[in-house]
Design a protein around this motif. Structure first.
Motif, PDB file in Angstrom:
ATOM      1  N   PRO A  92      44.314  46.475  45.867  1.00 41.35           N
ATOM      2  CA  PRO A  92      43.834  45.900  47.133  1.00 41.35           C
ATOM      3  C   PRO A  92      44.563  44.622  47.538  1.00 41.35           C
ATOM      4  CG  PRO A  92      41.969  46.547  45.754  1.00 41.35           C
ATOM      5  CD  PRO A  92      43.210  46.726  44.923  1.00 41.35           C
ATOM      6  N   ILE A  93      44.972  43.803  46.555  1.00 37.90           N
ATOM      7  CA  ILE A  93      45.620  42.528  46.899  1.00 37.90           C
ATOM      8  C   ILE A  93      46.951  42.731  47.622  1.00 37.90           C
ATOM      9  CG2 ILE A  93      46.924  42.151  44.750  1.00 37.90           C
ATOM     10  CD1 ILE A  93      45.897  39.184  44.986  1.00 37.90           C
ATOM     11  N   LEU A  94      47.589  43.889  47.412  1.00 35.06           N
ATOM     12  CA  LEU A  94      48.855  44.165  48.093  1.00 35.06           C
ATOM     13  C   LEU A  94      48.633  44.289  49.605  1.00 35.06           C
ATOM     14  CD1 LEU A  94      50.429  46.732  45.588  1.00 35.06           C
ATOM     15  CD2 LEU A  94      50.986  44.301  45.839  1.00 35.06           C
ATOM     16  N   SER A  95      47.484  44.842  49.984  1.00 32.70           N
ATOM     17  CA  SER A  95      47.148  44.931  51.416  1.00 32.70           C
ATOM     18  C   SER A  95      46.891  43.544  51.992  1.00 32.70           C
ATOM     19  CB  SER A  95      45.919  45.821  51.620  1.00 32.70           C
ATOM     20  OG  SER A  95      46.207  47.142  51.232  1.00 32.70           O
ATOM     21  N   VAL A  96      46.272  42.663  51.192  1.00 36.42           N
ATOM     22  CA  VAL A  96      46.042  41.276  51.625  1.00 36.42           C
ATOM     23  C   VAL A  96      47.389  40.594  51.890  1.00 36.42           C
ATOM     24  CG1 VAL A  96      45.061  39.029  50.995  1.00 36.42           C
ATOM     25  CG2 VAL A  96      43.887  41.125  50.316  1.00 36.42           C
ATOM     26  N   PHE A  97      48.319  40.740  50.939  1.00 37.28           N
ATOM     27  CA  PHE A  97      49.662  40.165  51.105  1.00 37.28           C
ATOM     28  C   PHE A  97      50.312  40.694  52.384  1.00 37.28           C
ATOM     29  CE2 PHE A  97      50.257  39.693  46.220  1.00 37.28           C
ATOM     30  CZ  PHE A  97      49.691  38.436  46.252  1.00 37.28           C
ATOM     31  N   LYS A  98      50.194  42.008  52.598  1.00 36.82           N
ATOM     32  CA  LYS A  98      50.857  42.639  53.734  1.00 36.82           C
ATOM     33  C   LYS A  98      50.325  42.097  55.059  1.00 36.82           C
ATOM     34  CE  LYS A  98      52.402  47.110  55.431  1.00 36.82           C
ATOM     35  NZ  LYS A  98      52.469  48.559  55.172  1.00 36.82           N
ATOM     36  N   VAL A  99      48.997  41.965  55.165  1.00 36.56           N
ATOM     37  CA  VAL A  99      48.401  41.447  56.402  1.00 36.56           C
ATOM     38  C   VAL A  99      48.857  40.016  56.668  1.00 36.56           C
ATOM     39  CG1 VAL A  99      46.224  40.745  57.490  1.00 36.56           C
ATOM     40  CG2 VAL A  99      46.383  42.952  56.387  1.00 36.56           C
ATOM     41  N   ILE A 100      48.850  39.176  55.616  1.00 40.59           N
ATOM     42  CA  ILE A 100      49.246  37.769  55.804  1.00 40.59           C
ATOM     43  C   ILE A 100      50.719  37.682  56.220  1.00 40.59           C
ATOM     44  CG2 ILE A 100      49.468  35.507  54.690  1.00 40.59           C
ATOM     45  CD1 ILE A 100      47.107  36.306  52.871  1.00 40.59           C
ATOM     46  N   LEU A 101      51.567  38.511  55.619  1.00 43.29           N
ATOM     47  CA  LEU A 101      52.983  38.534  56.004  1.00 43.29           C
ATOM     48  C   LEU A 101      53.153  38.966  57.460  1.00 43.29           C
ATOM     49  CD1 LEU A 101      54.484  40.060  52.754  1.00 43.29           C
ATOM     50  CD2 LEU A 101      55.276  37.941  53.795  1.00 43.29           C
ATOM     51  N   LEU A 102      52.413  39.999  57.854  1.00 40.57           N
ATOM     52  CA  LEU A 102      52.514  40.476  59.238  1.00 40.57           C
ATOM     53  C   LEU A 102      52.038  39.404  60.223  1.00 40.57           C
ATOM     54  CD1 LEU A 102      51.347  44.179  58.752  1.00 40.57           C
ATOM     55  CD2 LEU A 102      53.593  43.451  59.570  1.00 40.57           C
ATOM     56  N   GLU A 103      50.972  38.670  59.841  1.00 39.19           N
ATOM     57  CA  GLU A 103      50.485  37.578  60.704  1.00 39.19           C
ATOM     58  C   GLU A 103      51.583  36.530  60.929  1.00 39.19           C
ATOM     59  OE1 GLU A 103      45.757  37.872  59.419  1.00 39.19           O
ATOM     60  OE2 GLU A 103      46.982  36.226  58.679  1.00 39.19           O
ATOM     61  N   HIS A 104      52.331  36.237  59.870  1.00 37.48           N
ATOM     62  CA  HIS A 104      53.419  35.259  59.991  1.00 37.48           C
ATOM     63  C   HIS A 104      54.556  35.795  60.866  1.00 37.48           C
ATOM     64  CE1 HIS A 104      51.495  33.202  56.597  1.00 37.48           C
ATOM     65  NE2 HIS A 104      52.259  32.176  56.871  1.00 37.48           N
ATOM     66  N   ILE A 105      54.961  37.030  60.601  1.00 36.07           N
ATOM     67  CA  ILE A 105      56.142  37.556  61.283  1.00 36.07           C
ATOM     68  C   ILE A 105      55.870  37.766  62.772  1.00 36.07           C
ATOM     69  CG2 ILE A 105      55.786  40.055  60.916  1.00 36.07           C
ATOM     70  CD1 ILE A 105      59.079  38.085  60.491  1.00 36.07           C
ATOM     71  N   VAL A 106      54.615  38.081  63.118  1.00 38.15           N
ATOM     72  CA  VAL A 106      54.240  38.248  64.533  1.00 38.15           C
ATOM     73  C   VAL A 106      54.558  36.965  65.303  1.00 38.15           C
ATOM     74  CG1 VAL A 106      52.214  38.344  66.070  1.00 38.15           C
ATOM     75  CG2 VAL A 106      52.506  40.068  64.285  1.00 38.15           C
ATOM     76  N   MET A 107      54.208  35.824  64.714  1.00 42.41           N
ATOM     77  CA  MET A 107      54.455  34.546  65.399  1.00 42.41           C
ATOM     78  C   MET A 107      55.947  34.250  65.518  1.00 42.41           C
ATOM     79  SD  MET A 107      51.278  32.290  64.076  1.00 42.41           S
ATOM     80  CE  MET A 107      51.377  32.870  62.411  1.00 42.41           C
ATOM     81  N   CYS A 108      56.705  34.612  64.492  1.00 40.61           N
ATOM     82  CA  CYS A 108      58.169  34.441  64.568  1.00 40.61           C
ATOM     83  C   CYS A 108      58.749  35.275  65.715  1.00 40.61           C
ATOM     84  CB  CYS A 108      58.823  34.877  63.258  1.00 40.61           C
ATOM     85  SG  CYS A 108      58.389  33.848  61.864  1.00 40.61           S
ATOM     86  N   ARG A 109      58.298  36.527  65.821  1.00 38.47           N
ATOM     87  CA  ARG A 109      58.804  37.411  66.884  1.00 38.47           C
ATOM     88  C   ARG A 109      58.535  36.805  68.263  1.00 38.47           C
ATOM     89  NH1 ARG A 109      61.599  40.611  63.362  1.00 38.47           N
ATOM     90  NH2 ARG A 109      60.311  42.136  62.281  1.00 38.47           N
ATOM     91  N   MET A 110      57.335  36.227  68.435  1.00 37.40           N
ATOM     92  CA  MET A 110      56.985  35.698  69.759  1.00 37.40           C
ATOM     93  C   MET A 110      57.826  34.473  70.109  1.00 37.40           C
ATOM     94  SD  MET A 110      52.977  36.465  70.441  1.00 37.40           S
ATOM     95  CE  MET A 110      52.209  36.233  68.874  1.00 37.40           C
ATOM     96  N   VAL A 111      58.088  33.633  69.120  1.00 35.15           N
ATOM     97  CA  VAL A 111      58.948  32.460  69.359  1.00 35.15           C
ATOM     98  C   VAL A 111      60.343  32.913  69.800  1.00 35.15           C
ATOM     99  CG1 VAL A 111      60.138  30.537  68.210  1.00 35.15           C
ATOM    100  CG2 VAL A 111      57.716  30.946  67.760  1.00 35.15           C
ATOM    101  N   MET A 112      60.824  34.000  69.195  1.00 38.63           N
ATOM    102  CA  MET A 112      62.170  34.490  69.494  1.00 38.63           C
ATOM    103  C   MET A 112      62.207  35.355  70.758  1.00 38.63           C
ATOM    104  SD  MET A 112      63.167  35.323  65.552  1.00 38.63           S
ATOM    105  CE  MET A 112      64.893  35.735  65.734  1.00 38.63           C
ATOM    106  N   GLY A 113      61.032  35.580  71.368  1.00 39.69           N
ATOM    107  CA  GLY A 113      60.984  36.359  72.609  1.00 39.69           C
ATOM    108  C   GLY A 113      60.843  37.845  72.403  1.00 39.69           C
ATOM    109  N   ASN A 114      60.571  38.277  71.161  1.00 36.11           N
ATOM    110  CA  ASN A 114      60.403  39.716  70.877  1.00 36.11           C
ATOM    111  C   ASN A 114      58.922  40.080  70.896  1.00 36.11           C
ATOM    112  OD1 ASN A 114      63.194  39.931  70.449  1.00 36.11           O
ATOM    113  ND2 ASN A 114      62.984  39.322  68.316  1.00 36.11           N
TER     114      ASN A 114
END
Length: 624
Positions: A322-344
């Motif tokens: 289960p902890i792997l899913s926790v890691f995955k969600v937190i990583l996706l939360e971070h990358i979403v914000m990076c994409r928006m800053v870059m205009g994606n």
């Protein structure tokens, strides 16, 4: 007498035969669970002694839990095992194994209060067995932490540290101290966290003789230290600790490093580990991503996210913890914000949908309960970036109402303030700025978020044409951003300050601000600052009659604008765009045909404030 002995011997032979047969059927390829259960069931017909009966009920419960979906039958057997074993002396393994399995079963059926009651009773009974006492305390504190009952979890971990100290189990004591520091960090008790980390750090350095255990504790310690600094927005201060952590994880992942079973599998009081090394490896990537994002290195954050997600998928193939899913969600939360800053933004909404899918796939929707507010916040940022201000406002309001995390609440409120500024809702804006000021001026300690607060006040002053006041707030923002290398906050403040100087006719100072803003923005890269800065440069070059540079700035402005418009068109046609209308309950599934929706104006608004998502899953230990 000899007849009784013969009968007992014969009965023992039957038990052994039936147990052997049961194990044979269980380990067959494929396992024959039906026959395994029949063999164990047959044991009860011989009216075995209490200890044999309890052990057999425990085995039945274990097998039914692992191999079948018959939860009720598993519960019945485990409850019988508990009722028989509870009063028996010198029968700790069966008694406490049963208690921990019953607790797990209650959690599977969403009955955490029953799980806690079961473990509390087992903790009381286990006080003379340090191994079981500590193991049960860790399990009970984990459930309290998952239910956000942090004070109770902290108290139990303090009891565990004392028990380990009394037993002379130094390694285990440090594990409890660090686990408690993690809870205090979630509670934002920064002074207590620092005291505990200092205490644990001194013990790790001086009183852990086993070099392998020392390195594991060091990684746990450094992860907490890095998260502590990041929670305070101290991106520059954290660098030495992060570098040390990255070196430590390389040591642990080296081919000649012993397996976890070898390191932790000999002494019973050392059969505890925070996370296995493969999961620690992913976690170090995660905190590195968090640091890169806060520092404004989006390319780096993307690169490390991709590596971490690849590693997670490899581990999921071996065993889907289960902890792997926790890691995955937190990583996706971070990358979403990076994409928006870059205009994606179109990629961002796809990844928000991916985070939603991971949350919905978790048992009992446990991940969705913990991450719903963050998902609403991300959808709010997405809606804000494509100028769907009404949708963005509602998403941020839902986030504020759902979360108990002060950081997230402040972040959502600051973005609401930007929306109210853009939509000229002065009364709502004043109300929210006053509330944020009252709540956070004296209590809040994050450099990043407080810098964001000053930026929003500077933006507000600029919109009111109070240019002197705007300069005052923005200089405060720059001071905080520069002190800790918060590059994105620096670039946003510089470009706004440049616009302030342009508005009062000071073209020299305006150029002095916009030039480093554009340099930083291209390094991040931040398309929104580049769009804004290129418009200012175009005006400045026109004022100085520099035709060539004016043309270049205009061409850049058109390029950035067209990129954002093209991306926006993709956004509103994406099936996942429908998430902007999710305001309650579970997020809708959004796979399917492209939508045809109207395209709003293209002057996208993106949040300049560094968001601090959770970088640390609350996990207290695994057992060997």
């Amino acid at each position: 007498m000899s007849g009784n002995t013969t009968a007992t011997g014969s009965q023992d032979a039957c038990y052994i035969s039936l147990l052997g047969l049961a194990e044979y059927f269980r380990t067959s390829q494929p396992p024959n669970i039906k026959k395994c259960i029949q063999c164990l069931q047959a044991l009860f017909t011989f009216q075995p002694p209490s200890k044999v009966e309890a052990r057999t009920h425990l085995q039945m419960g274990q097998i039914l839990m692992v191999y079948t979906k018959n939860i009720d039958m598993a519960r019945q057997h485990l409850e019988k095992a508990w009722n028989i074993s509870e009063p028996l002396m010198n029968f700790d393994d069966v008694k406490f194994d049963t208690a921990s399995l019953l607790a797990q079963l209650h959690l599977q059926t969403d009955q955490s209060s029953q799980a806690k009651a079961m473990l509390r009773r087992a903790v009381e009974l286990s006080q003379n067995n340090v191994y079981w006492h500590c193991k049960l305390l860790l399990m009970l504190s984990q459930i309290h932490a998952n239910d956000r009952e942090y004070s109770l979890a902290s108290d139990l971990l303090a009891v565990g540290a004392e028990s380990a100290e009394e037993a002379g189990a130094t390694y285990l004591k440090v594990l409890f101290l660090l686990s408690r520091a993690m809870i205090l960090m979630i509670e934002r008790k920064t002074n207590d966290v620092l005291a505990l980390l200092n205490s644990a750090g001194a013990i790790i350095d001086n009183h852990i003789p086993n070099p392998h255990q020392k390195e594991y504790l060091k990684v746990f310690f450094l992860v907490l230290q890095v998260c502590y600094y990041l929670a305070l927005g101290q991106v520059k201060t954290v660098k030495p600790s992060l570098k040390q952590l990255q070196m430590s994880i390389q040591t642990i992942m080296a081919p000649n490093w012993p397996t976890d079973e070898v390191i932790f599998g000999t002494n019973q009081l050392e059969m505890f580990v925070w996370l296995p090394k493969e999961q620690l490896y992913v976690l170090v990537y995660l905190v590195t991503v968090s640091h890169s994002m806060m520092a404004g290195y989006m390319d780096k954050a993307q690169k490390y996210t991709e590596k971490a997600l690849t590693q997670i998928e490899k581990l999921k193939v071996q065993e889907d913890k289960p902890i792997l899913s926790v890691f995955k969600v937190i990583l996706l939360e971070h990358i979403v914000m990076c994409r928006m800053v870059m205009g994606n933004r179109e990629l961002a909404i796809r990844e928000i949908a991916a985070a939603r899918d991971v949350c919905l796939a978790a048992p009992n929707r446990s991940l969705l309960k913990r991450h719903s507010a963050q998902l609403h916040c991300l959808v709010g940022l997405y809606a804000m970036s494509i100028s769907y201000f009404e949708h963005a406002e509602r998403q941020f309001l839902v986030c504020v109402s759902e979360t108990t995390e002060r950081d997230l609440k402040l972040f959502a409120n600051l973005n609401l303030a930007i929306i109210y500024l853009r939509t000229k809702r002065d009364v709502d804006l004043k109300q929210i700025l006053d509330a944020v000021s009252t709540e956070n001026t004296h209590t809040y300690s994050s450099q990043a978020l407080m810098g964001g607060f000053y930026y929003v006040q500077g933006l507000h002053a600029f919109h009111k044409n109070s240019f002197h006041e705007a300069k005052r707030f923005l200089r405060e923002t720059l001071k905080m951003a520069n002190a800790e290398d918060l590059n994105r906050l620096t670039s946003c403040s510089l470009v706004l300050l440049s616009h302030v100087f342009l508005s009062i006719g000071n073209s020299k100072e305006s150029m002095n601000m916009v030039t480093p803003a554009m340099q930083l923005a291209s390094k991040i890269p931040d398309i929104h600052v580049q769009l804004w800065g290129s418009a200012i440069l175009k005006d400045l070059h026109r004022m100085s009659k520099d035709v060539q540079h004016e043309k270049e700035a205009y061409a850049n402005h058109v390029k950035y604008s067209e990129n954002l418009i093209a991306d926006q068109r993709k956004c509103v046609q994406s099936a996942h765009h429908e998430l902007v209308n999710w305001f309650q309950g579970e997020p809708p599934m959004t796979t399917g045909a492209l939508l045809s929706l109207p395209l709003p104006a293209a002057d996208a608004t993106t949040s300049p404030i560094p968001m601090q998502t959770q970088a640390l899953p609350t996990q207290f230990g695994q057992f060997y």
